[in-house]
Structure formats: structure tokens, C-alpha cells
Design an enzyme around this catalytic site. Structure first.
Site, PDB file in Angstrom:
ATOM      1  N   HIS A  11       0.828  -1.215   0.000  1.00 15.93           N
ATOM      2  CA  HIS A  11       0.000   0.000   0.000  1.00 15.93           C
ATOM      3  C   HIS A  11       0.862   1.266   0.000  1.00 15.93           C
ATOM      4  O   HIS A  11       2.052   1.248   0.319  1.00 15.93           O
ATOM      5  CB  HIS A  11      -0.906   0.005   1.237  1.00 15.93           C
ATOM      6  CG  HIS A  11      -0.131   0.019   2.524  1.00 15.93           C
ATOM      7  ND1 HIS A  11       0.433   1.159   3.049  1.00 15.93           N
ATOM      8  CD2 HIS A  11       0.200  -0.979   3.376  1.00 15.93           C
ATOM      9  CE1 HIS A  11       1.060   0.881   4.173  1.00 15.93           C
ATOM     10  NE2 HIS A  11       0.938  -0.424   4.392  1.00 15.93           N
ATOM     11  N   GLU A  88      -1.933  -7.408   7.252  1.00 16.31           N
ATOM     12  CA  GLU A  88      -0.604  -7.284   7.838  1.00 16.31           C
ATOM     13  C   GLU A  88      -0.400  -8.249   8.997  1.00 16.31           C
ATOM     14  O   GLU A  88      -1.360  -8.660   9.664  1.00 16.31           O
ATOM     15  CB  GLU A  88      -0.380  -5.839   8.303  1.00 16.31           C
ATOM     16  CG  GLU A  88       0.997  -5.555   8.905  1.00 16.31           C
ATOM     17  CD  GLU A  88       2.161  -5.805   7.940  1.00 16.31           C
ATOM     18  OE1 GLU A  88       2.363  -6.972   7.544  1.00 16.31           O
ATOM     19  OE2 GLU A  88       2.873  -4.830   7.620  1.00 16.31           O
TER      20      GLU A  88
END
Length: 203
Positions: A11, A88
Site C-alpha cells: 500500500h 498485515e
């Protein structure tokens, strides 16, 4: 049957990235900052030039990944699908600690039976397994672009390429700058790197 070609993306930049602090699930709603938004647009423009066959865009459930993926999806003319399992790594007791501790205190991350991960959180092996399982469910006719996170990408690349996760982490072998792009091709039962953590589109 696994897809034959795969794009993995980290990202765009967030305020926590700038502060260089580890974030766990409490940071799931951290947005891109203005630099991150620009990075996402440049990444999207680059991917749009590749002429990918039957592209599909997937994102981690975390906001920063979904925002990055939306920019890519808009450029490719496809929707974004949230893909569970590619979020994550959970840093557990390390949440809020600086990135630098990943190198200076790496000995604290070694766990019993050869595992390597965060006390109270996840190991790299666990993340690699859940990420690979999520990828395995994608239709083989697609060209998937999966927007995820730095730690998770390190874990899954070690898993897919058959590399020791702890060694790869220590060497930062699979480190990704924000909005960097990795491409893999599948040959029989093996994955091979085509390009790794490419950020040339951000220049």
C-alpha cells in the site's frame, strides 16, 4: 489450480509509515496520507500500461490497502474485492514499537521450534501460510493484483519461494517500499520472481 501470473503490491504511505511505528489491528483504519495517495495513482497508471489479461484487484481489509487498490481498480476498470488472509502481520506485544527494533532487537522475535514472529502476535510462517491459502483460492484465469502490507509480503514471498523466513527478514530480502510492485510467474509447481519490489513508477 493457482494463477500463472501474480502481482503483489504494498500500500501507499501513511502517517504511521512516516513515524516508523509498528501498527497492529488498531491501525486497520489508518488512511493514506497525501504522498500515499499520489503513490497509489502513479502505481495505478503504471499497471494500466501493462495490458494485463483479465485483471482483478484484491485488497487486504485494512483501509490503506483498500484505498491503494481502489486507485488501481479505477485505472484498470474493474472493482476491488477484499481478500481475507492477506492483511498485515499482527505484531502482538510489539505494537507501537519503532521499525528499527525489527533489526536491533530481532533476537526477541525468535520463538521455540524455529519459529520467528511477534510475542503475543503472529509468526512469519503463520502469515505466509494464511496468505498462500488466500492466493490459492483465486481463479486461474485471472491476472490478480493483490494489495497488501510490508510484513505480510515478506512472509508470503518467503513461503512461495521456499526461503527461510527468518533469514529473509534479517536480510530484508523481500522489503517493499510503499507502493512497490512485485511480479511472479508460476512454472509448474514453482514460483519465480519476474521483478522484485519495483518502485520505478514512483519516480
Amino acid at each position: 489450480m493457482p494463477v500463472p501470473r501474480l502481482f503483489l503490491v504494498r500500500h501507499g504511505q501513511t502517517a504511521s509509515n512516516v513515524a516508523r511505528l509498528l501498527r497492529g489491528p488498531s491501525g486497520a483504519d489508518d488512511p493514506l496520507d497525501p504522498v500515499g495517495e499520489t503513490q497509489a495513482r502513479r502505481l495505478a497508471a503504471h499497471l494500466a500500461t501493462l495490458g494485463l489479461p483479465d485483471p482483478r484487484v484484491y485488497a487486504s481489509p485494512y483501509l490503506r490497502a483498500r484505498q491503494t487498490a481502489q486507485a488501481v481498480a479505477d485505472a484498470l476498470g474493474v472493482p476491488v474485492a477484499v481478500l481475507e488472509g492477506v492483511h498485515e502481520i499482527h505484531p502482538g506485544d510489539w505494537e507501537g514499537r519503532p521499525y528499527e527494533h525489527l533489526l536491533t532487537h530481532a533476537h526477541e522475535l525468535r520463538q521455540g521450534e524455529g519459529g520467528f514472529g511477534f510475542p503475543g502476535g503472529e509468526t512469519l510462517e503463520q502469515v505466509g501460510t494464511r496468505f498462500r491459502r488466500a492466493l490459492h483460492g483465486l481463479p486461474a484465469t485471472e491476472t490478480p493484483v493483490v494489495v497488501s502490507h510490508g510484513g505480510a509480503l515478506s512472509a508470503v514471498l518467503a513461503t512461495l519461494l521456499g526461503v527461510d523466513a527468518a533469514d529473509a527478514w534479517k536480510e530484508r530480502r523481500f522489503a517493499h517500499p510503499n507502493a512497490a510492485l512485485t511480479e511472479l510467474g508460476r512454472h509448474g509447481e514453482r514460483w519465480e520472481l519476474v521483478r522484485m519490489a519495483d518502485a520505478g513508477h514512483l519516480d
